[in-house]
Design an enzyme around this catalytic site. Structure first.
Site, PDB file in Angstrom:
ATOM      1  N   ARG A  15     -22.994   5.057 -33.034  1.00  0.00           N
ATOM      2  CA  ARG A  15     -21.158   5.453 -33.088  1.00  0.00           C
ATOM      3  C   ARG A  15     -21.662   3.693 -31.533  1.00  0.00           C
ATOM      4  NH1 ARG A  15     -20.641  10.972 -29.772  1.00  0.00           N
ATOM      5  NH2 ARG A  15     -22.869  10.757 -30.157  1.00  0.00           N
ATOM      6  N   LYS A  75     -23.033   6.833 -25.071  1.00  0.00           N
ATOM      7  CA  LYS A  75     -24.199   8.172 -24.816  1.00  0.00           C
ATOM      8  C   LYS A  75     -24.222   7.463 -23.359  1.00  0.00           C
ATOM      9  CE  LYS A  75     -24.739  12.061 -25.782  1.00  0.00           C
ATOM     10  NZ  LYS A  75     -24.562  12.781 -25.242  1.00  0.00           N
ATOM     11  N   TYR A  94     -19.622   9.506 -21.987  1.00  0.00           N
ATOM     12  CA  TYR A  94     -20.683  10.390 -21.549  1.00  0.00           C
ATOM     13  C   TYR A  94     -21.768  10.212 -20.978  1.00  0.00           C
ATOM     14  CZ  TYR A  94     -17.614  12.006 -25.854  1.00  0.00           C
ATOM     15  OH  TYR A  94     -16.626  12.256 -26.106  1.00  0.00           O
ATOM     16  N   HIS A  96     -23.080  13.572 -18.552  1.00  0.00           N
ATOM     17  CA  HIS A  96     -23.452  15.303 -18.843  1.00  0.00           C
ATOM     18  C   HIS A  96     -24.590  15.751 -17.987  1.00  0.00           C
ATOM     19  CE1 HIS A  96     -21.545  16.247 -22.289  1.00  0.00           C
ATOM     20  NE2 HIS A  96     -22.028  15.208 -23.213  1.00  0.00           N
ATOM     21  N   GLU A 118     -16.159  13.165 -20.300  1.00  0.00           N
ATOM     22  CA  GLU A 118     -16.244  14.778 -20.513  1.00  0.00           C
ATOM     23  C   GLU A 118     -15.692  15.469 -18.949  1.00  0.00           C
ATOM     24  OE1 GLU A 118     -20.348  14.505 -18.398  1.00  0.00           O
ATOM     25  OE2 GLU A 118     -19.310  13.295 -20.019  1.00  0.00           O
ATOM     26  N   ASP A 270     -25.753  18.944 -24.691  1.00  0.00           N
ATOM     27  CA  ASP A 270     -25.341  18.259 -24.011  1.00  0.00           C
ATOM     28  C   ASP A 270     -25.767  18.807 -22.149  1.00  0.00           C
ATOM     29  OD1 ASP A 270     -25.723  15.657 -24.639  1.00  0.00           O
ATOM     30  OD2 ASP A 270     -24.014  16.319 -25.387  1.00  0.00           O
TER      31      ASP A 270
END
Length: 370
Positions: A15, A75, A94, A96, A118, A270
């Site tokens: 991605r 990511k 993201y 996490h 998130e 995650d």
């Protein structure tokens, strides 16, 4: 503002954080956009696609990181990227952090302004930037789980859909959020027998209405989880605690209650995973076996379908990214409670209460740092 995106270096992550079409939107709003060469190849975008809309393409990721004030990724930065981070740089991706203390410390040390997809939350308590990837992951959970039920992978050798005269497989979905809903749609569409466990009775009522009684909805407690695990062929773990670690609802002792060859797809990996025996895996080595139970714990599941996932994610992030670019982060936070809730790290401090609690760190209010 100078805005950038680089090629993701997580294994088998194809991605990209910014499509050419949305790069053009930023440019038309008066911003400069920079990307690393070949960053969009995995999602179907060439360097020429970016150059045609006015994006400047650099050969190295380092040059992009150095040039930009605002980095859009997919990511979290990996350890080899930590040195590329710089003070006051806005990072929108993201993160996490609840399950990644090393990254949290790096972001604090570098004094990065980190906004995590998130934990961005709208006025209805929904997670609009997690939703598109949860939709993809929920559907993939059934697709991947079905594959690993095949005998050559160690599974039971069950076809989830069944055939005339032979029952379909039993799918147990733990969690009644977006992942659970999409897993349920896909499993039911394949002809499986579906049970959804959750603790929000209003959501269970919604599931029951949407699927018109074709599924079983059960309150999630220890006894009910154990009972359903015994007859499950495929278990999808989709529990989410925004910003925090996932509770371990499936313990090691539960595996002995399950039938050999059962598959667990832990979509919550995650955030630490909701199975005690879960550990992160990658697309090139996605499964492992514990006590005869197959575990699939890929942390970036949507990376398997990057053309779909990139477009879905970029569509969702554009509104918030444009607000940050046009107003600056501080003014955007003052204007939007959604972006305020997305802020995880600011000026060397953890400013999200659930993230701080999960990491065992001191929580510092953003208002005290501005």
């Amino acid at each position: 503002m100078k805005i950038g995106s680089v090629k993701e270096i997580k294994p088998f992550e194809n991605r990209v954080g910014l499509t050419p079409a949305h790069a053009y939107e930023y440019i038309m709003a008066g911003h400069e956009v920079f990307v690393e060469s070949m960053c969009g190849d995995g999602s179907g975008y060439s360097d020429h696609d970016y150059e045609d809309v006015g994006v400047k393409v650099f050969k190295s990721a380092k040059d992009v990181w150095n040039a930009v004030d605002f980095m859009l990724k997919v990511k979290e930065p990996l350890e080899e990227e930590y040195d590329l981070l710089k003070e006051d740089q806005i990072l929108f991706t993201y993160l996490h952090l609840a399950s990644n203390p090393k990254l949290a410390q790096a972001l604090k040390l570098k004094r990065v302004k980190a906004v995590s997809y998130e934990t961005v939350e709208d006025e209805f308590g929904r997670l609009p930037l997690l939703k598109p990837m949860s939709e993809v992951a929920g559907r993939l959970a059934i697709q991947e789980g079905s594959k690993y039920l095949e005998k050559q992978y160690g599974g039971k050798g069950i076809l989830l859909s069944g055939v005339p005269g032979v029952r379909g497989g039993n799918v147990v979905i733990i969690g009644s959020g977006v992942v659970g809903m999409n897993a349920c749609k896909t499993a039911l569409g394949m002809g499986a027998n579906v049970t959804v466990l959750g603790r929000d009775l209003s959501r269970l009522d919604y599931f029951s209405d949407v699927f018109n009684g074709q599924i079983q909805t059960i309150f999630s407690d220890r006894i009910n989880i154990e009972r359903e695990l015994k007859s499950a062929d495929l278990v999808v773990c989709s529990v989410l605690v925004p910003g925090g670690k996932t509770p371990k609802l499936i313990q090691r002792k539960h595996l002995s209650m399950m039938q050999k060859g059962t598959v667990i797809v832990d979509v919550a990996i995650d955030q630490g995973g909701c199975c005690e025996t879960s550990r992160p895996t990658t697309h090139d080595d996605p499964i492992y076996e514990v006590d005869g139970i197959i575990h699939y714990c890929v942390g970036n599941m949507p990376g398997a379908v990057p053309m779909t996932a990139t477009q879905a994610l970029s569509n969702a992030t554009l509104h918030y990214g444009m607000m940050i670019a046009n107003l600056g982060l501080e003014e955007a936070i003052a204007t939007s409670s959604s972006i305020a809730k997305g802020l995880n790290v600011y000026k060397g401090a953890i400013v999200h209460p659930q993230v701080a609690e999960a990491l065992g760190e001191d929580f510092v209010s953003y208002e005290n740092l501005v």
